[in-house]
Design an enzyme around this catalytic site. Structure first.
Site, PDB file in Angstrom:
ATOM      1  N   THR A  97     -20.019  29.817  49.750  1.00 20.34           N
ATOM      2  CA  THR A  97     -19.783  28.876  50.842  1.00 20.34           C
ATOM      3  C   THR A  97     -20.808  27.751  50.838  1.00 20.34           C
ATOM      4  O   THR A  97     -21.941  27.928  50.353  1.00 20.34           O
ATOM      5  CB  THR A  97     -19.856  29.615  52.192  1.00 20.34           C
ATOM      6  OG1 THR A  97     -19.795  28.683  53.272  1.00 20.34           O
ATOM      7  CG2 THR A  97     -21.151  30.404  52.317  1.00 20.34           C
ATOM      8  N   ASP A  98     -20.425  26.613  51.424  1.00 19.04           N
ATOM      9  CA  ASP A  98     -21.385  25.519  51.582  1.00 19.04           C
ATOM     10  C   ASP A  98     -22.425  25.811  52.660  1.00 19.04           C
ATOM     11  O   ASP A  98     -23.450  25.119  52.744  1.00 19.04           O
ATOM     12  CB  ASP A  98     -20.670  24.201  51.888  1.00 19.04           C
ATOM     13  CG  ASP A  98     -19.807  24.237  53.149  1.00 19.04           C
ATOM     14  OD1 ASP A  98     -19.741  25.287  53.826  1.00 19.04           O
ATOM     15  OD2 ASP A  98     -19.175  23.208  53.458  1.00 19.04           O
ATOM     16  N   GLU A  99     -22.191  26.831  53.477  1.00 21.64           N
ATOM     17  CA  GLU A  99     -23.120  27.113  54.579  1.00 21.64           C
ATOM     18  C   GLU A  99     -24.487  27.573  54.097  1.00 21.64           C
ATOM     19  O   GLU A  99     -25.457  27.554  54.854  1.00 21.64           O
ATOM     20  CB  GLU A  99     -22.511  28.132  55.539  1.00 21.64           C
ATOM     21  CG  GLU A  99     -21.264  27.609  56.230  1.00 21.64           C
ATOM     22  CD  GLU A  99     -20.808  28.481  57.387  1.00 21.64           C
ATOM     23  OE1 GLU A  99     -21.667  28.976  58.131  1.00 21.64           O
ATOM     24  OE2 GLU A  99     -19.583  28.650  57.533  1.00 21.64           O
ATOM     25  N   TYR A 117     -24.854  35.227  58.648  1.00 25.39           N
ATOM     26  CA  TYR A 117     -23.787  35.126  57.647  1.00 25.39           C
ATOM     27  C   TYR A 117     -24.228  34.296  56.453  1.00 25.39           C
ATOM     28  O   TYR A 117     -24.170  34.748  55.297  1.00 25.39           O
ATOM     29  CB  TYR A 117     -22.531  34.511  58.271  1.00 25.39           C
ATOM     30  CG  TYR A 117     -21.592  33.933  57.239  1.00 25.39           C
ATOM     31  CD1 TYR A 117     -21.050  34.726  56.237  1.00 25.39           C
ATOM     32  CD2 TYR A 117     -21.269  32.572  57.246  1.00 25.39           C
ATOM     33  CE1 TYR A 117     -20.203  34.194  55.271  1.00 25.39           C
ATOM     34  CE2 TYR A 117     -20.425  32.040  56.287  1.00 25.39           C
ATOM     35  CZ  TYR A 117     -19.891  32.847  55.308  1.00 25.39           C
ATOM     36  OH  TYR A 117     -19.055  32.311  54.353  1.00 25.39           O
ATOM     37  N   LYS A 170     -24.910  35.355  52.470  1.00 21.97           N
ATOM     38  CA  LYS A 170     -24.220  34.740  51.334  1.00 21.97           C
ATOM     39  C   LYS A 170     -25.223  34.088  50.376  1.00 21.97           C
ATOM     40  O   LYS A 170     -25.039  34.133  49.153  1.00 21.97           O
ATOM     41  CB  LYS A 170     -23.204  33.713  51.818  1.00 21.97           C
ATOM     42  CG  LYS A 170     -21.964  34.318  52.431  1.00 21.97           C
ATOM     43  CD  LYS A 170     -21.165  35.170  51.448  1.00 21.97           C
ATOM     44  CE  LYS A 170     -20.461  34.320  50.399  1.00 21.97           C
ATOM     45  NZ  LYS A 170     -19.607  35.166  49.495  1.00 21.97           N
TER      46      LYS A 170
END
Length: 356
Positions: free
Chosen positions: A134-136, A160, A164
């Site tokens: 993810t870009d997060e 989260y 990741k």
């Protein structure tokens, strides 16, 4: 044969559909999925019925189950979608995110390394472990910051995204330490069919149809880059085929949109396709609620690497993709009913009930 972890979830399930259509059934898939609240075998029912897909219900942290699956099916590639992925849930209960996203990825990598090490040299060179992220993991951008690139420093801001980020680092380490041929993709916010209805877009669609408030966090001006899920699936297919071992590819929809504009767009489409009986616009249901802790302000992806090296670009604009998404939710009430269990309703009450 390829093995897909989390293949009964939102992105993984769409990938199963896309892969089987793209391959015309020539290469079947094994879906390895724990079937948590967000994993639904109904999502891939056509592929299971046709024999294009086989489902193994197991946890990626169960190393014996992973070992048996690899020995039985001998996949040429592993596509790792399985993850706990909802920021709000990670704030309420981070333990599951650490278990699945970090311990689970470690367990999967260990068993994959043993499986890969026993291959012939030709098979080892052809094998790929593709990790979907993810870009997060990159943190939050201001309105004027450049978009995330593959060299942006990691700065995760939620349990989260931190979990990741940890899994991304493990994948990188297994490539550089053991030579495992890995690929990593970091995507922006996905939307489309089979999206679990706790996420922004499906939540807004379903709440609107039921005449419920449309809860918008804070001032609604948080910006996300929106990627239609089938575009993402095609990007993954192309990275699997053309990507360089050990590389990271950022996958973005080139659609930076404020959350409130997303909600208003959904309302306008529903006004057209399914007008309210009382004649009022759906936008009248919008309700601003207390922001969630540590809410990242903006995400944006710079997709130039995947465009130049792989040749992928998204096929859908947000206008075309969101219309397809709204129409899908209008047409697929049976699937929606299978996922909206009592547990889901309890979660919505827990997360939104106390927000003024």
């Amino acid at each position: 044969m390829i093995l897909i972890t989390g293949g009964a979830g939102f992105i993984g399930g769409n990938f199963v559909h896309h892969w089987c259509e793209r391959q015309a059934g020539a290469e079947p898939v094994v879906v390895f999925d724990k079937l948590t609240y967000a994993g639904n075998p109904h999502t891939i029912a056509p592929q299971l019925k046709s024999g294009q897909a086989t489902l193994i219900q197991a946890d990626i942290a169960d190393r014996e189950a992973v070992r048996q699956a690899l020995a039985q099916y001998q996949p040429r590639a592993i596509l790792h979608f399985a993850a706990e992925s909802h920021v709000d849930r990670s704030i309420h209960g981070p333990g599951e995110f650490i278990h699945t996203n970090m311990v689970g990825t470690f367990s999967l990598l260990e068993e994959t390394r043993a499986y890969w090490s026993a291959m012939s040299e030709a098979d080892k060179a052809a094998f790929r472990f593709l990790h979907v992220s993810t870009d997060e993991v990159y943190g939050s951008l201001s309105d004027t910051d450049p978009a995330f690139s593959e060299t942006t420093a990691y700065a995760p801001n939620s349990p989260y995204s931190a979990s990741k980020a940890g899994s991304d680092h493990l994948v990188r380490a297994y490539h550089h330490t053991y030579g495992l041929p890995t690929l990593t993709t970091n995507c922006s916010n996905n939307y489309g069919p089979y999206h679990f209805p706790e996420k922004l877009i499906p939540l807004m669609i379903l709440n609107a149809l039921e005449g419920k408030p449309l809860p918008v966090y804070g001032d609604g001006l948080n910006i996300r880059d929106w990627l239609f899920v089938r575009d993402h699936c095609e990007a993954i297919c192309q990275v699997l085929e053309k990507g360089r071992s050990g590389e990271v590819y950022n996958v973005g929809g080139i659609n930076e949109i404020k959350n409130i504009d997303v909600v208003n767009t959904i309302c306008a489409i529903l006004d057209e396709l399914r007008p309210r009986a009382d004649g009022k616009p759906y936008a009248s249901l919008i309700t601003y609620v207390t922001d969630r802790p540590g809410h990242d302000r903006r995400y944006a992806i710079d997709p130039r690497k995947i465009q130049s090296e792989i040749g992928w670009t998204p096929a859908e604009t947000f206008a075309s993709g969101i219309r397809k998404t709204v129409q899908w939710f209008l047409d697929n009430t049976e699937w929606i009913d299978t996922v909206r269990s009592g547990g889901y309703r309890d979660w919505i009450a827990q997360n939104y009930g106390g927000r003024a």
